[in-house]
Design a protein around this motif. Sequence first.
Motif, PDB file in Angstrom:
ATOM      1  N   PRO A 108      49.256 -30.011  19.668  1.00  0.00           N
ATOM      2  CA  PRO A 108      48.456 -28.899  18.895  1.00  0.00           C
ATOM      3  C   PRO A 108      47.938 -27.774  19.701  1.00  0.00           C
ATOM      4  O   PRO A 108      47.788 -28.145  20.978  1.00  0.00           O
ATOM      5  N   THR A 109      47.698 -26.641  19.098  1.00  0.00           N
ATOM      6  CA  THR A 109      46.933 -25.448  19.881  1.00  0.00           C
ATOM      7  C   THR A 109      45.485 -25.881  19.743  1.00  0.00           C
ATOM      8  O   THR A 109      44.851 -25.226  20.614  1.00  0.00           O
ATOM      9  N   GLY A 110      44.880 -26.579  19.052  1.00  0.00           N
ATOM     10  CA  GLY A 110      43.307 -26.905  19.178  1.00  0.00           C
ATOM     11  C   GLY A 110      43.078 -27.574  17.652  1.00  0.00           C
ATOM     12  O   GLY A 110      44.027 -27.888  17.089  1.00  0.00           O
ATOM     13  N   THR A 111      41.950 -27.533  17.591  1.00  0.00           N
ATOM     14  CA  THR A 111      41.218 -28.167  16.269  1.00  0.00           C
ATOM     15  C   THR A 111      40.730 -26.939  15.279  1.00  0.00           C
ATOM     16  O   THR A 111      39.992 -26.098  15.871  1.00  0.00           O
ATOM     17  N   ALA A 112      41.143 -27.115  14.247  1.00  0.00           N
ATOM     18  CA  ALA A 112      40.464 -25.890  13.240  1.00  0.00           C
ATOM     19  C   ALA A 112      39.279 -26.626  12.497  1.00  0.00           C
ATOM     20  O   ALA A 112      38.604 -25.565  12.067  1.00  0.00           O
TER      21      ALA A 112
END
Length: 332
Positions: A108-112
Amino acid sequence: MPAQTVPFDLVDLAEVRRALQRRDDAADDHIDRTRILVIINGKGGVGKSSLASAIAVAIAKTRRRVLLVELDEQGNNAEDLGYTKDPALNDDGAAQKTAILDGKPLQPTGTARPNLHVVPGGALLEDIVEELYCQRRHARMRATQRGADLPTPDDNAWMGMYAAAIEPVRDDYDLIILDVAPGSEVLQLQALVAGDSALIPSRSDPSSRKGLRTVARRFAQARELNEFLRILGVVLFATNSSATKVQAKIVESLQKDLRGAAPVFEQSIRYVEAAAVKARDLGKVPQELRSSEEIDPALRKSMKLLAGDYQSLSIEVMQALAELHNEQEGEA
Ligand SMILES: Nc1ncnc2c1ncn2[C@@H]1O[C@H](COP(=O)(O)OP(=O)(O)OP(=O)(O)O)[C@@H](O)[C@H]1O
Ligand SMILES: [Mg+2]
């Protein structure tokens, strides 16, 4: 070219074949085959992305770890969750491209949102799609060179490239949602080979129902490499009738399209376009806007109702997944 040679410019599928084999072997060891949910329909604009984001937010809120992956160049998840302008999160599909074309686990690129990790879609998926078409062509060539009519599941290992990238992170999440582009057959096959179950949104018009039949065909193809794949159910989307009789008739025809193979969820999503458009504009899902000052009082009522639909549907989806899980435990 000898039949078994992979042209130098194609991704080597040896590791993909091993990953699919590992998954088949692990099936005997009770691996949870209910974690990867594919949201799919061969028709555009039937609510796939809206459902994917709203369900992802609802389930992440219950403290479950959720991963949302967009297999679409449109990047609608970034819009719905409000991170289009966040370069750290919105990588235009770069993370996905690296995973699929370099044979790495999907990162993942990060947490939304808290507990909601994302792998965004975007323009870079075009490179993946090109690779997939070349792989498919190569698989057909291999079959022709052997004098076979159709490629075997081994020829079709390319359909498992996403499965191979997702399997290593399966246990990191309680739920992995794949939001799949309607127009790309190769991405749909990838998602269905990677997935454990599928949720199919549909509008009630004839062309949406045609999209449903397309999905049914792709199911059959994907099952050759993924015998565990199940249809979780159909969700009636943007329906403007609350009349039980009309709903029942629609449900009956949907079930006919899928040859009775899928239940239709009791909770449908109502037609309230202005509220839906506003939510996407603001980069929030309807549940996050139900009593927000950000929206016009005139829209609040419909936003609240829409939020309620998504909330109830998310609960129904969790229940359906739990039932599927129990069924599988019973069979094992
Ligand atoms: N409850 C609703 N009522 C009416 N229209 C809606 C509703 N929710 C979303 N829409 C509209 O429907 C359109 C399609 O929604 P969405 O993007 O979720 O569908 P999709 O199936 O993911 O589309 P695509 O095939 O392009 O990926 C959007 O323009 C959105 O504004
Ligand atoms: Mg979409």
